[in-house]
Design a protein around this motif. Structure first.
Motif, short mmCIF file in Angstrom:
data_model
loop_
_atom_site.label_atom_id
_atom_site.label_comp_id
_atom_site.label_asym_id
_atom_site.label_seq_id
_atom_site.Cartn_x
_atom_site.Cartn_y
_atom_site.Cartn_z
N PHE A 1 -0.93 10.89 -9.68
CA PHE A 1 -2.18 10.37 -10.36
C PHE A 1 -3.36 11.62 -10.28
O PHE A 1 -4.10 11.55 -9.48
CB PHE A 1 -2.60 9.32 -9.31
CG PHE A 1 -1.82 8.05 -9.56
CD1 PHE A 1 -0.71 8.03 -10.54
CD2 PHE A 1 -1.84 7.19 -8.80
CE1 PHE A 1 -0.05 6.87 -10.73
CE2 PHE A 1 -1.22 5.76 -8.99
CZ PHE A 1 -0.27 5.84 -9.77
N ASP A 2 -3.02 12.63 -11.27
CA ASP A 2 -3.85 13.62 -11.44
C ASP A 2 -4.05 13.98 -12.83
O ASP A 2 -3.01 13.91 -13.71
CB ASP A 2 -3.18 14.80 -10.49
CG ASP A 2 -4.18 16.16 -10.42
OD1 ASP A 2 -4.57 16.65 -11.53
OD2 ASP A 2 -4.38 16.36 -9.08
N GLN A 3 -5.40 14.48 -13.10
CA GLN A 3 -5.83 14.74 -14.37
C GLN A 3 -4.70 15.88 -15.04
O GLN A 3 -4.81 16.11 -16.27
CB GLN A 3 -7.15 14.98 -14.78
CG GLN A 3 -8.35 14.00 -14.45
CD GLN A 3 -8.10 12.96 -15.42
OE1 GLN A 3 -7.54 13.21 -16.67
NE2 GLN A 3 -8.38 11.45 -15.16
N GLY B 1 -7.85 7.68 -19.82
CA GLY B 1 -8.61 7.72 -21.16
C GLY B 1 -8.54 6.40 -21.79
O GLY B 1 -9.83 5.87 -22.27
N LEU B 2 -7.56 5.57 -21.67
CA LEU B 2 -7.48 4.49 -22.04
C LEU B 2 -8.14 3.24 -21.01
O LEU B 2 -8.92 2.53 -21.61
CB LEU B 2 -5.95 3.93 -21.94
CG LEU B 2 -5.69 2.25 -22.42
CD1 LEU B 2 -6.10 1.96 -23.69
CD2 LEU B 2 -4.19 2.02 -22.19
N THR C 1 -12.65 -0.16 -20.40
CA THR C 1 -13.99 -0.37 -19.61
C THR C 1 -15.27 -0.70 -20.42
O THR C 1 -16.15 -1.72 -20.37
CB THR C 1 -14.32 0.67 -18.39
OG1 THR C 1 -13.11 1.06 -18.07
CG2 THR C 1 -15.54 0.22 -17.78
N THR C 2 -15.44 0.35 -21.39
CA THR C 2 -16.59 -0.02 -22.21
C THR C 2 -16.50 -1.22 -23.03
O THR C 2 -17.39 -1.88 -23.20
CB THR C 2 -16.56 1.34 -23.10
OG1 THR C 2 -16.56 2.47 -22.57
CG2 THR C 2 -17.75 1.54 -24.04
N MET C 3 -15.31 -1.58 -23.80
CA MET C 3 -15.08 -2.77 -24.55
C MET C 3 -15.42 -3.94 -23.75
O MET C 3 -16.06 -4.69 -24.16
CB MET C 3 -13.70 -2.62 -25.13
CG MET C 3 -13.36 -1.49 -26.10
SD MET C 3 -11.74 -1.58 -26.62
CE MET C 3 -11.51 -3.12 -27.53
N ALA C 4 -14.78 -4.05 -22.55
CA ALA C 4 -14.95 -5.20 -21.69
C ALA C 4 -16.25 -5.33 -20.83
O ALA C 4 -16.86 -6.35 -20.58
CB ALA C 4 -13.77 -5.30 -20.76
N GLY C 5 -17.07 -4.37 -20.88
CA GLY C 5 -18.41 -4.39 -20.24
C GLY C 5 -18.17 -4.79 -18.71
O GLY C 5 -17.12 -4.53 -18.21
N THR C 6 -19.34 -5.91 -18.33
CA THR C 6 -19.01 -6.39 -16.99
C THR C 6 -17.92 -7.30 -16.68
O THR C 6 -17.31 -7.32 -15.29
CB THR C 6 -20.27 -7.05 -16.80
OG1 THR C 6 -20.49 -7.98 -17.67
CG2 THR C 6 -21.55 -6.31 -17.00
#
Length: 623
Positions: A277-279, A289-290, A295-300
Motif C-alpha cells: 500500500f504505497d504510491q 486515484g479511483l 470521494t468527489t462524486m459521492a461527496g459527504t
C-alpha cells in the motif's frame, strides 16, 4: 381548402339547430354579434383587396359561403363559436399569400384556452381517470356529493396542466352518474356525465363521460391487469434508485449505467492487486486515484454511516418456542468499496475467462469457487499464508474471503490495513423461550475474528459460510411455508425463508413496474405463492436451479408459478384478493430474468508475474 370545408360542414350542423334567442343575454349577445359583424367586414375588405391583385388566385367560394352563414347568426353562443371558426378560416385562406397585405388581428387568448381545455378533457380516460377518495368513489359516504368532488378534482388537474387558465371563467356541471364498484374482487371505475363551459361558451356538444376512481382503485387495477397479462422483466432495464449517492448514476437503468461506467472502471480498476500500500506500487496508485474520484462524486455520502436494524419474531417449534432475532449492521460506502477492492479486481479477471458473460450467474459461480488468481492478478497469493494462532488459514470459497475482508479488513502483505477500524460492524442477538432456552449475544465490533478452515471466534460459531450457501440455494424452490434448517451457534434453527422473503422480496419484485407512489396507497401481501429460481443452458429450456447445474448454466431467472395475494388500501382499509396460477398458461405469471452483460469488464492481460506462495493461478486473456 380541406380545413375550410371541415369548418363549414361543422358550422352548418350547429347553426341548423339554432331557433331561439336568449333575451336575458341581450347586452352580451349584442357585443359578441357586433364583434362577429366587424370581423366579417374586415374579411370582406381583405377579400376585395385580394381579388384586385394580380397573379394566380385561390378559390374564395368556401370562405364566402362561411361569411354568408355567419351573417345569419343571432344567438350569442353560436356567434362566439362562429367567430372562432371564421378567424381560423381567414388565417387558413390568407396563409402563404405575402403579396396581399393582411391587417394583423390580435390573437384571442381565450380561443387557445378553449382549445387547450378540450384537449385536456379528451385525455381523461380509464388509463388516466379523475382521482377522488375511495369511499366517495364507491358511494360509501353521504357527506361529500360525487358531483362536487369530481368538479374539484377536474379543476385541480386543470390548474396543474394549464396554469394560465382563468378558473373563474370555468363552469362545470355534472349529471348522470354511475358509482365505482368493488365487487367480487373486481374493480369498476365510476362514470359521470360532465358539461363544461369556458367564458360562457360550451366546449363540446354533449359534454364528456368522465371516468373516475381513487389512487388505490386505479393503481390496484393497473397492477392486476399487468399481472394477468404476464410480466417479464429484465435486470438490465431496472432503474437505479435515487438513493445511490453517485452523480450521473441515479435514475438510469443498470444496462445504461454499466455501458457508461464500463470503460471508466476498466481504466480505473487495475488488473492486479497491489503488493504494497504505497504510491510507488503502480496498482495501489491506480486504486487511490479511483478512490479520490469516487470521494468527489459521492461527496459527504462517501463517509456517511449506513445502518440496518432488524428484529424478527418467529415461532420455531416446540423445542425453541418463540424465537427473537435482532441484527444491527453498521458500515459506510468508503469502507465497503475499499475492502471489497481485491474481490472486484479478481472478479473482473474471473469473468473475462468465462465464455458466458452474464454477471449474476457468474457471481454465484465465483462465490462458490475456491480462491484463485486469474490473469496473474496475485489474488490467491494475497490470501495465502494467513495464520491464526500460528496455524495456516485456508479459504474454501471466495465468499469466505469476502467475509474476511469485511470483518478483518483488507491488509497488504506487510499487514497494513486499507481502512481504519472494522469495515462491517454488527451485533447479533438470539433468544428462545421453548424447552431449549438459549440467549446469545455477539458483538463483532470487539470479538476476535479469523475466517477460513480454523475456528472463527465469532462468525464461525455464529453462522458458517456453508450455511449461507444453504440459504442461497434454498431459494431454488420456495413457497409461503418453506423453511430451511440452518445451524446458528450450535442450534438448528428452522429459517422461515418463505414467510421472510415472500412479501418482502417477491412482493417488491412484482411491484417493480408500478407507479412511484404505488407503495403510498397500496400494500401487497402474498398469502400463498410458489416460486422458483431457474437456469437454462440453451435459452429455451428452463429447469430448477441446483448447485450442480449452475456450473453449466448460461442464464438465471426468478419465476412465479402461482400466487394468492391481497391488495390493501392504505387510506381506507379496502382489500382485493386475487388467486392466479400458470396451469392454464405455459408461461409463468411473472419472470425476472438476470441478463446483466458483464462483457464490459475487460482487464488488461499482463505478463508480469508475482511470486506465488501457494494457491492456484489461472491466466486470463482479453475479451
Amino acid at each position: 381548402m380541406k380545413k375550410l370545408l371541415m369548418l363549414l360542414g361543422s358550422f352548418g350542423v350547429v347553426t341548423s339547430s339554432v331557433a331561439t334567442v336568449i333575451a336575458c343575454n341581450g347586452s352580451a349577445k349584442n357585443d359578441k354579434i357586433a364583434e362577429l359583424k366587424k370581423e366579417i367586414q374586415n374579411i370582406e375588405k381583405l377579400l376585395a383587396d385580394y381579388e384586385k391583385g394580380t397573379g394566380a388566385k385561390k378559390d374564395s367560394g368556401t370562405l364566402k359561403a362561411l361569411i354568408a352563414r355567419c351573417k345569419q347568426i343571432t344567438n350569442i353562443d353560436e356567434a362566439t363559436r362562429a367567430l372562432d371558426n371564421l378567424i381560423a378560416a381567414k388565417n387558413s385562406f390568407f396563409a402563404n399569400t405575402p403579396a396581399v397585405p393582411v391587417n394583423p388581428v390580435p390573437a384571442d387568448p381565450e380561443i387557445a384556452n378553449r382549445q387547450g381545455l378540450t384537449r385536456q378533457l379528451d385525455k381523461i380516460n380509464d388509463a388516466d381517470p379523475i382521482l377522488i377518495e375511495t369511499n366517495v368513489a364507491l358511494n360509501e359516504q353521504s357527506v361529500k356529493p360525487i358531483g362536487d368532488e369530481v368538479k374539484k378534482a377536474i379543476e385541480a388537474r386543470l390548474r396543474v396542466k394549464m396554469p394560465q387558465l382563468n378558473i373563474d371563467k370555468l363552469e362545470i356541471t355534472t349529471s348522470t352518474n354511475t358509482f365505482a364498484a368493488l365487487e367480487d374482487n373486481e374493480i369498476t371505475f365510476g362514470q359521470i356525465q360532465v358539461a363544461v363551459k369556458y367564458d360562457r361558451v360550451d366546449l363540446k356538444v354533449g359534454g364528456w363521460n368522465i371516468p373516475y376512481a381513487s389512487e388505490y382503485l386505479k393503481q390496484s387495477k393497473t397492477f392486476i391487469d399487468q399481472l394477468e397479462e404476464g410480466i417479464t422483466k429484465r435486470a438490465s432495464n431496472l432503474k437505479i434508485p435515487n438513493l445511490i449517492p453517485i452523480s450521473g448514476v441515479s435514475g438510469t437503468t443498470i444496462g445504461e449505467m454499466l455501458a457508461g461506467l464500463g470503460p471508466i472502471l476498466n481504466l480505473a480498476i487495475p488488473s492486479q492487486l497491489p503488493v504494497a500500500f504505497d504510491q510507488q506500487d503502480a496498482n495501489y496508485a491506480a486504486i487511490t486515484g479511483l478512490f479520490s474520484t469516487l470521494t468527489t462524486m459521492a461527496g459527504t455520502d462517501w463517509n456517511k454511516e449506513i445502518t440496518f436494524t432488524k428484529e424478527v419474531r418467529q415461532n420455531a417449534g416446540q423445542a425453541l418456542g418463540e424465537m427473537t432475532v435482532k441484527i444491527d449492521i453498521r458500515t459506510n460506502v468508503e469502507k465497503l468499496i475499499k475492502n471489497l477492492m481485491p474481490t472486484l479486481i479478481n472478479f473482473k479477471n474471473f469473468i473475462s475467462t468465462q465464455n458466458n458473460k452474464e454477471l449474476t450467474l457468474n457471481l454465484l459461480k465465483y462465490l462458490k469457487a475456491a480462491p484463485a488468481s486469474y490473469n496473474r492478478d496475485g489474488y490467491a497469493e494475497a490470501f495465502t499464508g494467513i495464520t491464526h494462532n500460528s496455524q495456516a488459514v485456508v479459504f474454501a470459497s471466495n465468499l469466505e474471503v469476502i467475509l474476511f475482508n469485511l470483518l478483518e479488513g483488507w491488509k497488504s502483505r506487510a499487514g497494513v490495513s486499507i481502512t481504519q477500524g472494522q469495515p462491517l460492524q454488527f451485533s447479533f442477538a438470539l433468544e428462545t423461550k421453548g424447552t431449549t432456552k438459549r440467549k446469545l449475544e455477539f458483538d463483532l465490533d470487539y470479538l476476535g475474528k479469523t475466517v477460513g478452515s480454523k475456528k472463527y471466534t465469532a462468525l464461525q460459531s455464529l453462522l458458517k459460510p456453508a450455511e449461507i450457501f444453504k440459504i442461497l440455494f434454498g431459494l431454488a424452490a420456495i413457497n409461503q411455508d418453506t423453511k430451511k434448517e440452518i445451524e446458528i451457534s450450535g442450534l438448528k434453527i428452522p429459517l422461515p425463508i418463505g414467510s421472510l422473503l415472500g412479501t418482502n422480496l417477491i412482493g417488491s419484485v412484482l411491484a417493480v413496474d408500478t407507479s412511484n407512489t404505488f407503495a403510498d396507497h397500496v400494500k401487497i401481501t402474498l398469502n400463498k405463492f410458489n416460486a422458483e429460481m431457474q437456469v437454462t443452458t440453451d435459452g429455451e429450456t428452463w429447469v430448477q436451479m441446483s448447485e450442480a447445474n449452475i456450473r453449466t448454466a448460461t442464464q438465471i431467472r426468478i419465476v412465479l408459478l402461482s400466487v394468492e395475494y391481497t391488495l390493501t388500501d392504505k387510506e381506507g382499509g379496502h382489500t382485493i384478493q386475487k388467486t392466479m396460477s400458470d396451469e392454464e398458461n405455459e408461461l409463468p405469471i411473472f419472470a425476472f430474468i438476470f441478463d446483466i452483460d458483464g462483457s464490459f469488464l475487460r482487464p488488461k492481460t499482463t505478463s508480469t508475474t508475482q511470486t506465488p506462495t501457494s494457491g492456484s493461478t489461472s491466466s486470463g486473456s482479453d475479451s
